[in-house]
Design a protein around this motif. Structure first.
Motif, PDB file in Angstrom:
ATOM      1  N   GLY A 149       0.642 -10.155  11.787  1.00 20.73           N
ATOM      2  CA  GLY A 149       1.515 -11.473  10.716  1.00 20.73           C
ATOM      3  C   GLY A 149       0.882 -11.985  10.066  1.00 20.73           C
ATOM      4  N   HIS A 150       0.887 -13.278  10.360  1.00 25.38           N
ATOM      5  CA  HIS A 150       0.101 -14.067   8.873  1.00 25.38           C
ATOM      6  C   HIS A 150      -0.385 -14.413   8.787  1.00 25.38           C
ATOM      7  CE1 HIS A 150      -0.171 -17.961  11.000  1.00 25.38           C
ATOM      8  NE2 HIS A 150       0.650 -17.233  11.728  1.00 25.38           N
ATOM      9  N   LEU A 151      -1.538 -13.976  10.700  1.00 28.62           N
ATOM     10  CA  LEU A 151      -3.112 -13.496  10.619  1.00 28.62           C
ATOM     11  C   LEU A 151      -3.518 -12.808  10.413  1.00 28.62           C
ATOM     12  CD1 LEU A 151      -3.266 -16.278  12.993  1.00 28.62           C
ATOM     13  CD2 LEU A 151      -3.372 -16.879  10.981  1.00 28.62           C
ATOM     14  N   GLY A 152      -3.256 -11.489   9.545  1.00 27.81           N
ATOM     15  CA  GLY A 152      -3.173  -9.695  10.041  1.00 27.81           C
ATOM     16  C   GLY A 152      -2.615  -9.516   8.728  1.00 27.81           C
ATOM     17  N   MET A 153      -1.977  -8.384   8.811  1.00 22.22           N
ATOM     18  CA  MET A 153      -1.502  -7.514   7.469  1.00 22.22           C
ATOM     19  C   MET A 153      -0.781  -8.447   6.607  1.00 22.22           C
ATOM     20  SD  MET A 153       0.986  -4.529   8.238  1.00 22.22           S
ATOM     21  CE  MET A 153       2.577  -5.473   8.021  1.00 22.22           C
ATOM     22  N   VAL A 154       0.102  -9.125   6.987  1.00 24.75           N
ATOM     23  CA  VAL A 154       0.971  -9.819   5.950  1.00 24.75           C
ATOM     24  C   VAL A 154      -0.010 -11.291   5.194  1.00 24.75           C
ATOM     25  CG1 VAL A 154       3.158 -11.380   5.784  1.00 24.75           C
ATOM     26  CG2 VAL A 154       3.250  -9.863   7.033  1.00 24.75           C
ATOM     27  N   GLY A 155      -0.275 -11.882   6.088  1.00 25.00           N
ATOM     28  CA  GLY A 155      -1.195 -12.663   5.259  1.00 25.00           C
ATOM     29  C   GLY A 155      -2.136 -12.077   4.599  1.00 25.00           C
ATOM     30  N   GLY A 156      -2.951 -11.242   4.521  1.00 30.77           N
ATOM     31  CA  GLY A 156      -3.956  -9.758   3.681  1.00 30.77           C
ATOM     32  C   GLY A 156      -2.957  -9.656   2.216  1.00 30.77           C
ATOM     33  N   GLN A 157      -1.787  -9.230   2.760  1.00 32.02           N
ATOM     34  CA  GLN A 157      -0.500  -8.752   1.726  1.00 32.02           C
ATOM     35  C   GLN A 157      -0.525  -9.947   0.159  1.00 32.02           C
ATOM     36  OE1 GLN A 157      -0.418  -6.377   0.680  1.00 32.02           O
ATOM     37  NE2 GLN A 157       1.816  -5.950  -0.815  1.00 32.02           N
ATOM     38  N   VAL A 158      -0.048 -11.671   1.051  1.00 35.15           N
ATOM     39  CA  VAL A 158      -0.346 -12.797   0.242  1.00 35.15           C
ATOM     40  C   VAL A 158      -1.115 -12.791   0.160  1.00 35.15           C
ATOM     41  CG1 VAL A 158       0.748 -14.404   0.646  1.00 35.15           C
ATOM     42  CG2 VAL A 158       1.498 -12.974   2.144  1.00 35.15           C
ATOM     43  N   LEU A 159      -2.035 -12.915   0.069  1.00 35.54           N
ATOM     44  CA  LEU A 159      -3.460 -12.991  -0.524  1.00 35.54           C
ATOM     45  C   LEU A 159      -3.558 -11.572  -0.830  1.00 35.54           C
ATOM     46  CD1 LEU A 159      -6.366 -14.887  -1.019  1.00 35.54           C
ATOM     47  CD2 LEU A 159      -6.603 -13.111   0.987  1.00 35.54           C
ATOM     48  N   ASP A 160      -3.215 -10.802  -1.214  1.00 33.13           N
ATOM     49  CA  ASP A 160      -3.864  -9.908  -2.719  1.00 33.13           C
ATOM     50  C   ASP A 160      -2.617  -9.647  -3.201  1.00 33.13           C
ATOM     51  OD1 ASP A 160      -4.618  -7.196  -3.178  1.00 33.13           O
ATOM     52  OD2 ASP A 160      -3.003  -6.466  -2.705  1.00 33.13           O
ATOM     53  N   MET A 161      -1.348 -10.200  -2.951  1.00 38.46           N
ATOM     54  CA  MET A 161      -0.961 -10.085  -4.645  1.00 38.46           C
ATOM     55  C   MET A 161      -1.413 -11.632  -4.938  1.00 38.46           C
ATOM     56  SD  MET A 161       1.709  -8.597  -3.899  1.00 38.46           S
ATOM     57  CE  MET A 161       3.085  -8.490  -5.104  1.00 38.46           C
ATOM     58  N   GLU A 162      -1.915 -13.013  -4.167  1.00 38.47           N
ATOM     59  CA  GLU A 162      -1.874 -13.761  -5.137  1.00 38.47           C
ATOM     60  C   GLU A 162      -3.610 -13.829  -5.992  1.00 38.47           C
ATOM     61  OE1 GLU A 162      -0.041 -17.427  -2.278  1.00 38.47           O
ATOM     62  OE2 GLU A 162      -2.575 -16.874  -1.955  1.00 38.47           O
ATOM     63  N   SER A 163      -3.642 -12.880  -5.583  1.00 40.69           N
ATOM     64  CA  SER A 163      -5.696 -12.726  -6.015  1.00 40.69           C
ATOM     65  C   SER A 163      -4.419 -11.804  -7.880  1.00 40.69           C
ATOM     66  CB  SER A 163      -5.965 -11.197  -5.394  1.00 40.69           C
ATOM     67  OG  SER A 163      -6.655 -12.930  -4.216  1.00 40.69           O
ATOM     68  N   GLU A 164      -3.799 -11.287  -7.448  1.00 38.77           N
ATOM     69  CA  GLU A 164      -3.968 -10.078  -9.124  1.00 38.77           C
ATOM     70  C   GLU A 164      -3.759 -10.995  -9.987  1.00 38.77           C
ATOM     71  OE1 GLU A 164      -0.018  -8.186  -9.048  1.00 38.77           O
ATOM     72  OE2 GLU A 164      -0.114  -7.201  -7.082  1.00 38.77           O
ATOM     73  N   ASN A 165      -4.822 -10.427 -11.068  1.00 42.28           N
ATOM     74  CA  ASN A 165      -4.697 -11.371 -12.595  1.00 42.28           C
ATOM     75  C   ASN A 165      -5.746 -12.222 -12.151  1.00 42.28           C
ATOM     76  OD1 ASN A 165      -2.323  -9.880 -14.373  1.00 42.28           O
ATOM     77  ND2 ASN A 165      -1.303 -10.574 -12.957  1.00 42.28           N
ATOM     78  N   THR A 166      -6.537 -11.895 -11.377  1.00 48.09           N
ATOM     79  CA  THR A 166      -7.284 -13.190 -10.994  1.00 48.09           C
ATOM     80  C   THR A 166      -8.283 -12.874 -10.723  1.00 48.09           C
ATOM     81  OG1 THR A 166      -5.597 -15.013  -9.991  1.00 48.09           O
ATOM     82  CG2 THR A 166      -8.055 -15.481  -9.419  1.00 48.09           C
ATOM     83  N   GLN A 167      -9.991 -13.245 -11.617  1.00 50.68           N
ATOM     84  CA  GLN A 167     -11.473 -12.490 -10.626  1.00 50.68           C
ATOM     85  C   GLN A 167     -11.676 -12.891  -9.411  1.00 50.68           C
ATOM     86  OE1 GLN A 167     -12.913 -10.495 -12.425  1.00 50.68           O
ATOM     87  NE2 GLN A 167     -13.831 -10.449 -11.290  1.00 50.68           N
ATOM     88  N   ARG A 175      -9.957  -7.559   5.179  1.00 49.72           N
ATOM     89  CA  ARG A 175      -9.586  -7.222   7.173  1.00 49.72           C
ATOM     90  C   ARG A 175      -8.829  -7.517   6.829  1.00 49.72           C
ATOM     91  NH1 ARG A 175     -15.195  -9.726   5.635  1.00 49.72           N
ATOM     92  NH2 ARG A 175     -16.706  -8.533   6.720  1.00 49.72           N
ATOM     93  N   ALA A 176      -7.912  -8.502   6.617  1.00 49.38           N
ATOM     94  CA  ALA A 176      -6.863  -8.403   6.901  1.00 49.38           C
ATOM     95  C   ALA A 176      -5.778  -7.579   6.651  1.00 49.38           C
ATOM     96  CB  ALA A 176      -5.997  -9.730   6.315  1.00 49.38           C
ATOM     97  N   LYS A 177      -5.714  -7.125   5.890  1.00 46.34           N
ATOM     98  CA  LYS A 177      -4.636  -6.641   5.292  1.00 46.34           C
ATOM     99  C   LYS A 177      -4.140  -5.155   5.574  1.00 46.34           C
ATOM    100  CE  LYS A 177      -2.393  -4.108   0.775  1.00 46.34           C
ATOM    101  NZ  LYS A 177      -2.181  -4.106  -0.612  1.00 46.34           N
ATOM    102  N   THR A 178      -5.148  -4.268   6.033  1.00 47.14           N
ATOM    103  CA  THR A 178      -5.544  -2.885   5.711  1.00 47.14           C
ATOM    104  C   THR A 178      -6.461  -2.686   7.260  1.00 47.14           C
ATOM    105  OG1 THR A 178      -5.938  -2.448   3.596  1.00 47.14           O
ATOM    106  CG2 THR A 178      -6.975  -0.283   5.345  1.00 47.14           C
TER     107      THR A 178
END
Length: 293
Positions: free
Chosen positions: A146-164, A175-178
């Motif tokens: 959920g939001h503390l694990g895989m889904v939360g990690g995916q959100v952070l991953d998407m938000e980090s696109e085009n960002t250093q 650690r969260a997403k995978t």
């Protein structure tokens, strides 16, 4: 690289996945869409990891089979959604057209939703587990996915696109997403078997290092892998302007980091009670290190 027992586990997983989603009286092809992705192949590493860990602890892997199938359903739903145009926009997965390319976007979304909820149904109806253990597994799987694990990690991953981003943030993502679902595979076996606190902690540490190993290898394969073996195009992380272990550390730096996590995973296994044979878990480390898809 797998021995016969591990291959037998994978064959049993495949057979149970085939039977896990029967047709419904609603007369839609939703179940066909669910099975399309469930039966698309793959390494089945998450359910395998659960079964070999439980076999090591109890010599009774069958107790964990329905939870292993539930875990693969969660993983499969996440792949269906990851491939959608709004996210990674991939046309191929494991050498086959992605679910939304075959069934359309809306049905792919609903197939993923159905697999997610089916996973918890699988555990809740498991007659081999006590009610207390089922609740514990459902709680752990909810947190891992959920939001503390895989889904939360995916959100952070998407938000980090085009960002250093820095290495610490990248590791937080993975650690969260995978990592969380890989850790769940191991800790679900712990929940069922209830080994000593020392062994449980060692297995938890093993899972954390294994999760980072998996992602570092993924990042290396996305740049240097063989598309024919991967079953999808390489370079998607570069195309989506994502920070990876390769982009942050370079090829050799990423390989060095992979080796560091591998050594840490072996070190964690050495902390497990000596009564247990860790051979299968050592093999999993080598599979992660040497995989080419």
């Amino acid at each position: 690289m797998m021995n016969q027992q591990m291959n037998d586990f994978v064959q049993k997983i495949e057979a149970d996945l085939t039977n896990a989603v029967p047709a419904s009286p609603l007369n839609t092809n939703l179940e066909e869409s669910m099975r399309y992705s469930l039966e698309a192949g793959g390494k089945r590493i998450r359910p395998l990891l659960l079964l070999v860990t439980l076999d090591m602890l109890t010599h009774n892997s069958e107790q964990g089979m329905r939870t292993a199938i539930a875990l693969e359903m969660i993983h499969t739903y996440s792949l269906i959604h990851d491939d959608l145009p709004a996210m990674d926009n991939d046309d191929y997965r494991r050498g086959k057209l992605t679910n939304h390319k075959v069934y359309g976007d809306w049905k792919a979304i609903l197939a993923g939703d159905a697999l997610l909820t089916k996973a918890f149904e699988m555990i809740s109806f498991d007659a081999q587990l006590t009610s207390d253990i089922k609740v514990q597994l459902i709680q752990r799987l909810s947190q891992a996915s959920g939001h503390l694990g895989m889904v939360g990690g995916q959100v952070l991953d998407m938000e980090s696109e085009n960002t250093q981003i820095d290495l610490e943030t990248l590791q937080q993502i993975h650690r969260a997403k995978t990592g969380k679902l890989l850790e769940f595979a191991i800790m679900a076996a712990v929940d069922i078997a209830k080994p000593s606190e020392g062994t449980a902690k060692a297995l938890e540490n093993y899972g954390q290092h294994l999760g980072l190993m998996f992602q570092i290898k993924d990042d290396l394969l996305d740049v240097f892998g063989d598309e024919a073996k991967l079953g999808k195009k390489v370079g998607s992380d570069i195309e989506n302007n994502k920070s990876t272990y390769v982009s942050l550390l370079g090829e050799q730096g990423a390989k060095d980091k992979l080796k560091e996590e591998m050594e840490q995973a072996y070190g964690a296994l050495r902390q497990i009670d000596s009564q247990y044979d860790t051979t299968h878990l050592e093999t999993i480390i080598e599979i992660f290190n040497q995989r080419n898809h």
